[in-house]
Design a protein around this motif. Structure first.
Motif, short mmCIF file in Angstrom:
data_model
loop_
_atom_site.label_atom_id
_atom_site.label_comp_id
_atom_site.label_asym_id
_atom_site.label_seq_id
_atom_site.Cartn_x
_atom_site.Cartn_y
_atom_site.Cartn_z
N ARG A 73 0.86 -1.19 0.00
CA ARG A 73 0.00 0.00 0.00
C ARG A 73 0.89 1.24 0.00
O ARG A 73 1.92 1.27 0.67
N MET A 74 0.48 2.26 -0.75
CA MET A 74 1.24 3.51 -0.80
C MET A 74 1.21 4.20 0.56
O MET A 74 0.17 4.26 1.20
N ARG A 75 2.36 4.68 0.98
CA ARG A 75 2.46 5.43 2.23
C ARG A 75 2.67 6.92 1.95
O ARG A 75 2.06 7.75 2.59
N THR A 76 3.58 7.22 1.03
CA THR A 76 3.87 8.62 0.72
C THR A 76 4.11 8.77 -0.78
O THR A 76 4.45 7.79 -1.46
N TYR A 77 3.94 9.98 -1.26
CA TYR A 77 4.32 10.30 -2.64
C TYR A 77 4.74 11.75 -2.70
O TYR A 77 4.39 12.56 -1.84
N GLU A 78 5.52 12.05 -3.70
CA GLU A 78 5.97 13.42 -3.95
C GLU A 78 6.33 13.54 -5.41
O GLU A 78 6.46 12.53 -6.11
N MET A 79 6.48 14.76 -5.87
CA MET A 79 6.90 14.95 -7.25
C MET A 79 7.86 16.12 -7.35
O MET A 79 7.87 17.01 -6.50
N ASP A 80 8.68 16.06 -8.37
CA ASP A 80 9.54 17.18 -8.74
C ASP A 80 9.50 17.28 -10.26
O ASP A 80 8.71 16.59 -10.91
N GLU A 81 10.33 18.08 -10.83
CA GLU A 81 10.28 18.28 -12.28
C GLU A 81 10.65 17.02 -13.07
O GLU A 81 10.31 16.89 -14.24
N GLN A 82 11.29 16.06 -12.41
CA GLN A 82 11.69 14.81 -13.08
C GLN A 82 10.58 13.77 -13.10
O GLN A 82 10.58 12.89 -13.95
N GLY A 83 9.67 13.81 -12.12
CA GLY A 83 8.63 12.80 -12.08
C GLY A 83 7.96 12.67 -10.74
O GLY A 83 8.13 13.50 -9.85
N MET A 84 7.21 11.59 -10.61
CA MET A 84 6.49 11.28 -9.38
C MET A 84 7.17 10.10 -8.70
O MET A 84 7.54 9.13 -9.36
N TYR A 85 7.33 10.21 -7.38
CA TYR A 85 8.01 9.20 -6.57
C TYR A 85 7.06 8.73 -5.49
O TYR A 85 6.22 9.51 -5.01
N ALA A 86 7.20 7.49 -5.05
CA ALA A 86 6.32 6.97 -4.00
C ALA A 86 7.04 5.92 -3.18
O ALA A 86 8.00 5.29 -3.63
N SER A 87 6.53 5.73 -1.96
CA SER A 87 7.00 4.68 -1.07
C SER A 87 5.80 3.82 -0.69
O SER A 87 4.71 4.34 -0.47
N PHE A 88 6.05 2.53 -0.61
CA PHE A 88 5.00 1.56 -0.33
C PHE A 88 5.41 0.68 0.84
O PHE A 88 6.54 0.18 0.87
N SER A 89 4.50 0.47 1.77
CA SER A 89 4.74 -0.54 2.80
C SER A 89 4.34 -1.87 2.16
O SER A 89 3.36 -1.95 1.42
N VAL A 90 5.14 -2.89 2.42
CA VAL A 90 4.94 -4.19 1.79
C VAL A 90 4.41 -5.18 2.83
O VAL A 90 4.90 -5.24 3.97
N SER A 91 3.43 -5.95 2.43
CA SER A 91 2.79 -6.94 3.28
C SER A 91 3.80 -7.93 3.83
O SER A 91 4.77 -8.29 3.17
N ARG A 92 3.50 -8.41 5.04
CA ARG A 92 4.33 -9.46 5.65
C ARG A 92 3.94 -10.85 5.15
O ARG A 92 4.44 -11.86 5.63
N SER A 93 3.08 -10.90 4.15
CA SER A 93 2.66 -12.17 3.56
C SER A 93 3.80 -12.79 2.76
O SER A 93 4.82 -12.15 2.48
#
Length: 146
Positions: free
Chosen positions: A66-86
């Motif tokens: 699931r996405m936790r954070t996102y941000e963007m700059d002139e180069q693009g969009m960046y995101a961080s995801f928490s990953v399931s313990r499955s």
């Protein structure tokens, strides 16, 4: 007989199970399922980051995070995801670490676009999901840290 007890519950630390990277570049031609596509700066909107899932290869039955954070700059969009313990989440982390599935690919609903010289310029889109893929449509869309 009645037994009573008390205990404290703490949430598991998700910091160790994060995948982060560039999910969509701006101004770069990508070779997508819709043909050649370019995202205009700021064209991708996120209504609620917590509802954006990380999938394996755009398969909605293979949700791994699931996405936790996102941000963007002139180069693009960046995101961080928490990953399931499955098991699937652990497999996703392993495949990304081994650079077997380290591309990132957005699943978007395009709401505005215009044809350009040989490509489609996306001027507005809603982010639906992000997937770990073997080969991303955009060369720079990739996992940057695990």
């Amino acid at each position: 007989m009645i037994l009573t007890f008390s205990a404290s519950i703490t949430a598991a630390d998700e910091q160790g199970r994060m995948i982060s990277g560039k999910i969509a570049p701006y101004g770069e031609v990508g070779y997508t399922s819709a043909g050649k596509v370019v995202f205009k700066y700021g064209s991708i909107k996120v209504a609620d980051a917590s509802r954006v899932k990380l999938l394996m290869a755009h398969d909605s039955s293979k949700v791994v995070g699931r996405m936790r954070t996102y941000e963007m700059d002139e180069q693009g969009m960046y995101a961080s995801f928490s990953v399931s313990r499955s098991t699937a989440g652990s497999d996703a982390i392993l495949l990304a670490q081994e650079q077997l599935m380290d591309g990132l690919s957005v699943g978007v609903e395009v709401t505005a676009s215009e044809p350009k010289d040989g490509y489609l310029l996306v001027t507005a889109a809603n982010l639906r999901e992000v997937s770990l893929v073997e080969s991303a449509a955009f060369q720079s869309a990739a996992v940057q840290s695990i």
